[in-house]
Design a protein around this motif. Structure first.
Motif, PDB file in Angstrom:
ATOM      1  N   ARG A  14      86.263  32.795  56.312  1.00  0.00           N
ATOM      2  CA  ARG A  14      84.932  32.718  55.681  1.00  0.00           C
ATOM      3  C   ARG A  14      84.556  34.058  55.051  1.00  0.00           C
ATOM      4  N   ARG A  15      84.830  35.150  55.775  1.00  0.00           N
ATOM      5  CA  ARG A  15      84.480  36.478  55.241  1.00  0.00           C
ATOM      6  C   ARG A  15      85.317  36.814  54.006  1.00  0.00           C
ATOM      7  N   ALA A  16      86.526  36.263  53.915  1.00  0.00           N
ATOM      8  CA  ALA A  16      87.388  36.526  52.766  1.00  0.00           C
ATOM      9  C   ALA A  16      87.075  35.620  51.590  1.00  0.00           C
ATOM     10  N   GLY A  17      86.002  34.823  51.654  1.00  0.00           N
ATOM     11  CA  GLY A  17      85.612  33.971  50.538  1.00  0.00           C
ATOM     12  C   GLY A  17      86.086  32.550  50.640  1.00  0.00           C
ATOM     13  N   GLY A  18      86.686  32.167  51.749  1.00  0.00           N
ATOM     14  CA  GLY A  18      87.089  30.782  51.955  1.00  0.00           C
ATOM     15  C   GLY A  18      88.486  30.453  51.505  1.00  0.00           C
ATOM     16  N   ALA A  19      89.242  31.437  51.003  1.00  0.00           N
ATOM     17  CA  ALA A  19      90.615  31.176  50.560  1.00  0.00           C
ATOM     18  C   ALA A  19      91.445  32.425  50.813  1.00  0.00           C
ATOM     19  N   MET A  20      92.687  32.201  51.261  1.00  0.00           N
ATOM     20  CA  MET A  20      93.578  33.316  51.546  1.00  0.00           C
ATOM     21  C   MET A  20      95.007  32.789  51.558  1.00  0.00           C
ATOM     22  N   PRO A  21      95.958  33.502  50.917  1.00  0.00           N
ATOM     23  CA  PRO A  21      97.355  33.054  51.012  1.00  0.00           C
ATOM     24  C   PRO A  21      97.777  32.881  52.467  1.00  0.00           C
ATOM     25  N   ALA A  22      98.555  31.850  52.725  1.00  0.00           N
ATOM     26  CA  ALA A  22      98.948  31.548  54.105  1.00  0.00           C
ATOM     27  C   ALA A  22      99.691  32.721  54.743  1.00  0.00           C
ATOM     28  N   LEU A  23     100.484  33.447  53.954  1.00  0.00           N
ATOM     29  CA  LEU A  23     101.201  34.601  54.499  1.00  0.00           C
ATOM     30  C   LEU A  23     100.226  35.679  54.940  1.00  0.00           C
ATOM     31  N   VAL A  24      99.200  35.948  54.125  1.00  0.00           N
ATOM     32  CA  VAL A  24      98.184  36.940  54.492  1.00  0.00           C
ATOM     33  C   VAL A  24      97.363  36.423  55.672  1.00  0.00           C
ATOM     34  N   PRO A  41     101.858  25.726  57.836  1.00  0.00           N
ATOM     35  CA  PRO A  41     101.260  26.690  56.893  1.00  0.00           C
ATOM     36  C   PRO A  41     102.040  26.733  55.589  1.00  0.00           C
ATOM     37  N   GLN A  42     101.310  26.661  54.467  1.00  0.00           N
ATOM     38  CA  GLN A  42     101.943  26.656  53.149  1.00  0.00           C
ATOM     39  C   GLN A  42     100.898  27.015  52.111  1.00  0.00           C
ATOM     40  N   GLY A  43     101.345  27.592  51.021  1.00  0.00           N
ATOM     41  CA  GLY A  43     100.434  27.908  49.927  1.00  0.00           C
ATOM     42  C   GLY A  43      99.323  28.831  50.363  1.00  0.00           C
ATOM     43  N   ALA A  44      98.093  28.302  50.303  1.00  0.00           N
ATOM     44  CA  ALA A  44      96.908  29.081  50.680  1.00  0.00           C
ATOM     45  C   ALA A  44      96.113  28.323  51.726  1.00  0.00           C
ATOM     46  N   ALA A  45      95.480  29.073  52.629  1.00  0.00           N
ATOM     47  CA  ALA A  45      94.561  28.485  53.606  1.00  0.00           C
ATOM     48  C   ALA A  45      93.189  28.383  52.951  1.00  0.00           C
ATOM     49  N   ILE A  46      92.587  27.194  53.016  1.00  0.00           N
ATOM     50  CA  ILE A  46      91.314  26.931  52.348  1.00  0.00           C
ATOM     51  C   ILE A  46      90.294  26.487  53.394  1.00  0.00           C
ATOM     52  N   LEU A  47      89.102  27.064  53.308  1.00  0.00           N
ATOM     53  CA  LEU A  47      87.961  26.585  54.089  1.00  0.00           C
ATOM     54  C   LEU A  47      86.988  25.966  53.088  1.00  0.00           C
ATOM     55  N   PRO A  48      87.020  24.624  52.908  1.00  0.00           N
ATOM     56  CA  PRO A  48      86.157  24.001  51.902  1.00  0.00           C
ATOM     57  C   PRO A  48      84.682  24.300  52.148  1.00  0.00           C
ATOM     58  N   ALA A  65      91.573  42.172  49.539  1.00  0.00           N
ATOM     59  CA  ALA A  65      91.646  43.136  48.441  1.00  0.00           C
ATOM     60  C   ALA A  65      93.036  43.741  48.315  1.00  0.00           C
ATOM     61  N   VAL A  66      93.720  43.904  49.437  1.00  0.00           N
ATOM     62  CA  VAL A  66      95.044  44.527  49.410  1.00  0.00           C
ATOM     63  C   VAL A  66      96.093  43.554  48.894  1.00  0.00           C
ATOM     64  N   PHE A  67      95.905  42.259  49.155  1.00  0.00           N
ATOM     65  CA  PHE A  67      96.888  41.247  48.735  1.00  0.00           C
ATOM     66  C   PHE A  67      96.219  40.240  47.801  1.00  0.00           C
ATOM     67  N   PRO A  68      96.015  40.607  46.523  1.00  0.00           N
ATOM     68  CA  PRO A  68      95.364  39.659  45.596  1.00  0.00           C
ATOM     69  C   PRO A  68      96.346  38.703  44.933  1.00  0.00           C
ATOM     70  N   GLU A  69      97.621  38.733  45.305  1.00  0.00           N
ATOM     71  CA  GLU A  69      98.618  37.884  44.659  1.00  0.00           C
ATOM     72  C   GLU A  69      98.283  36.396  44.817  1.00  0.00           C
ATOM     73  N   ARG A  70      98.660  35.628  43.837  1.00  0.00           N
ATOM     74  CA  ARG A  70      98.507  34.173  43.944  1.00  0.00           C
ATOM     75  C   ARG A  70      99.422  33.649  45.038  1.00  0.00           C
ATOM     76  N   PRO A  71      99.000  32.632  45.777  1.00  0.00           N
ATOM     77  CA  PRO A  71      99.799  32.140  46.914  1.00  0.00           C
ATOM     78  C   PRO A  71     101.205  31.727  46.534  1.00  0.00           C
ATOM     79  N   GLU A  72     101.384  31.186  45.313  1.00  0.00           N
ATOM     80  CA  GLU A  72     102.718  30.707  44.958  1.00  0.00           C
ATOM     81  C   GLU A  72     103.716  31.846  44.782  1.00  0.00           C
TER      82      GLU A  72
END
Length: 669
Positions: free
Chosen positions: A65-75, A119-126, A289-296
């Motif tokens: 939630r603090r990261a904006g509701g989306a984060m690459p699964a690896l991060v 876990p795959q792609g990005a983790a999403i909190l709708p 902020a450190v890992f802004p890469e797209r999940p793919e």
């Protein structure tokens, strides 16, 4: 992202599994899209599921939630590892599958179908799920671990002075300090013995090497005593340490061509500079902020490549960037419930990164107070020369912001041996503190000074002892009593004087081999001297567990019990006796000592039968038979020992293979 945009990429059986996990009844006909969306976002069920989550799961969702509701699964996996107090109770993959199965988070993989809860792609909190959860609490961390450039400068100086004081330290093959020296250095710096503190000491050693203060030659550590480091102030030293750390180049991470440590370190600094100095940065926001890469562009954390990359990135980010920034005095660490929660820039960190004004050491400090209990209180910051002088004649007990140095007779004598004297120590302490020393401290220092010069140690002397008669005459003999004395004269000179008088000295020493064959054990426990005189070294070995008598010593159950009460074990007692006894210890003495122990000896009487064979090869063949091995034991090439209860079976076995057996009442000679 909103929930409809996420679930339209899910396979229908996967959505049915999520509904089943949430407790909705199974239906034969598939639910309509509107009904599916209503069920998945039902606030009551989501709140109930939230309360059932383990603490690790709630922390992970709050971080998302603090990261904006989306984060690459690896991060997302790196966030879990960094906020799990170092000992995660549930593996990340297991926890992530549980969160996805309960419908608390979803996976999104650039529009590709989602067929698994792994876990795959990005983790999403709708947005709909986040709205049903309790509101985020905006509060400062419950525990703050402050960073201090002054502490870093002080510890670097103490590390250097430690190496100056103990030049005999040699590195291990891995280039590290040996464990015993590491423990001693931890006490010297006033640090605990945790793994993180050990990493801090290694970091200090690396800083001294990068700054040019310390270099290695093989296993030896060599200090540059002319380096400006020794005269630098605290802030200048901390600034030089930061530039030495930042200027070191790093190699790219393995299996990751798009990221490098230098790039990630620059992103960390950039993220820190975008925040107001003094404000807390939640760890999820920093990671985003450190890992802004797209999940793919990142591998899935459940794949082998993803696990390897996550391990490398987490190790570099935590152990090689955030912790060093904390140790260097740039980042305060905020913890909540034992978990790493947030970081913030210190004034020194803001100055170093160019978003704040210069800082200077506090005006207070540098004071020194000598207390009547022989403790010297030093208030930081104190100059390097003052600390180095104090460590010459006092033992440090580092603290922050007050360090304690303990005066004692031994430490003062150590300082005298290094070139100081008591009048100079008194002048130094009174000059720095600006006050006279407490009267009891001054009197003790003067008394120690007088006693030090009254004591003289004689090395390589000969101790002379008689059997009660007066000491023989001779030059250079100093009496210690009626029948004991010492001399520095060579033994050959003494024998040349004594032989004409009919004196034949019995000579012994104090080396380990000189302690052998000194006593003889006699019933009922007497240890009689084997020579004409008692040996002082043997007396010291036997006194803890034996009673002194005119003939030597006596071992009793009470004396052995007293020795064991004093901390000795039975193997230690036996080792000392074997060291000084003439020949092997007798069986009766061993039996008594074992009987007085917790494991007394036991014996068992058994009837056996001897089987003698005229052909040794037959005997060897019998011994190699697996079914006969438990019954027999060889005594020599012609004789076997057979248990009586197996004799008839063995006889039948031998007769069955054609061996004639003759029975005799007595063995033949």
């Amino acid at each position: 992202m909103r929930l409809p945009e996420v679930i339209r990429h899910y396979e229908p059986p996967l959505l049915a599994e999520i509904l089943h996990w949430q407790g909705w009844p199974a239906e034969t006909a598939p639910a309509s899209p509107e009904d599916m969306l209503r069920r998945l976002s039902d606030p009551k069920r989501l709140k109930a599921l939230w309360t059932q989550l383990p603490p690790e799961g709630r922390v992970l969702i709050e971080g998302l939630r603090r990261a904006g509701g989306a984060m690459p699964a690896l991060v997302f996996s790196i966030l879990y590892e960094m906020t799990s107090s170092g000992t995660p109770g549930v593996p990340f993959e297991t926890l992530a599958v549980r969160l996805a199965a309960s419908g608390m988070i979803y996976w999104y993989s650039a529009g590709r179908p989602i067929r698994s809860l792994l876990p795959q792609g990005a983790a999403i909190l709708p947005v709909e799920i986040a709205a049903a959860l309790p509101p985020l609490e905006v509060s400062a961390p419950s525990k703050i671990i402050p960073a201090s450039p002054l502490r870093l400068a002080r510890d670097l100086g103490r590390f250097g002075r430690f190496l100056r004081r103990f030049p005999e330290i040699a590195l291990t093959r891995e280039g590290r300090l040996p464990a015993r020296w590491m423990r001693r250095l931890q006490r010297w710096l006033g640090r605990a013995g945790s793994p993180q503190e050990s990493a801090y000491l290694t970091f200090l050693q690396q800083l001294l090497e990068r700054m040019g203060v310390l270099r290695t030659h093989g296993a030896a550590l060599i200090l540059d005593l002319l380096h400006p480091f020794w005269e630098q102030g605290a802030i200048d030293r901390a600034l030089a340490a930061f530039h030495a750390w930042k200027g070191e180049g790093s190699e790219d991470l393995p299996n990751n061509g798009m990221l490098s440590p230098g790039l990630l370190r620059a992103r960390v600094e950039q993220a820190l500079c975008q925040q107001e100095p003094g404000s807390w940065i939640p760890l999820p926001c920093l990671l985003a902020a450190v890992f802004p890469e797209r999940p793919e562009r990142l591998p899935d954390p459940s794949s082998p490549a993803g696990r390897e990359m996550a391990t490398h990135l987490k190790t570099w980010l935590a152990a090689e960037t955030l912790w060093p920034l904390h140790w260097l005095g740039l980042l305060d660490r905020g913890d909540g419930e034992g978990r790493w929660q947030a970081v913030r820039l210190t004034p020194f960190g803001a100055w170093v990164l160019g978003i704040g004004g210069p800082v200077s050491p506090p005006e207070e400090g540098g004071r020194l107070i000598v207390q009547p209990d022989f403790r010297i209180l030093v208030f930081e910051p104190a100059s390097e020369s003052i600390l180095a002088a104090l460590e010459t004649f006092a033992d440090p007990s580092p603290g922050d912001p007050v360090s304690v140095y303990q005066l004692s007779r031994d430490t003062v004598y150590r300082g005298i041996q290094q070139g100081w004297d008591v009048p100079r120590i008194i002048r130094f302490l009174e000059g720095i503190s600006g006050e006279p020393l407490p009267s009891n401290v001054r009197r003790s220092l003067e008394d120690w000074h007088r006693r030090f010069h009254q004591i003289r140690i004689y090395r390589r002397v000969t101790l002379i002892r008689t059997a009660g008669e007066p000491l023989p005459r001779g030059r250079g003999i100093h009496p210690l009593g009626d029948s004991m004395g010492w001399t520095e004269e060579p033994l050959a000179h003494l024998e040349a004087e004594w032989y004409p008088q009919g004196i034949r000295p019995w000579t012994t020493g104090f080396r380990p081999e000189d302690l052998r064959h000194q006593v003889i054990a006699e019933p009922p426990g007497i240890l009689r001297w084997a020579g004409p005189f008692p040996h002082p070294g043997v007396e010291r070995l036997l006194e803890p567990f034996a009673e002194r008598i005119p003939e030597g010593f006596r071992i009793t159950e009470e004396s052995v019990r007293a020795g064991r009460t004093a901390g000795m074990t039975l193997p230690q007692i036996l080792q000392r006796l074997q060291q000084v006894h003439r020949g092997p210890l007798p069986a009766w003495l061993l039996a008594r000592l074992l009987a007085w122990s917790d494991q007394p000896p036991r014996a068992r009487w058994e009837h056996v039968i001897l089987l003698r064979m005229d052909r040794p090869e037959i005997l060897e063949a019998l011994w190699n038979e697996p079914e006969l091995a438990p019954w027999i034991r060889p005594l020599d090439s012609h004789t076997l020992m057979v248990r009586a209860d197996h004799a008839s079976a063995l006889k039948a076995w031998l007769e069955a293979i054609g061996v004639s057996v003759e029975e005799m009442d007595h063995p033949s000679p």
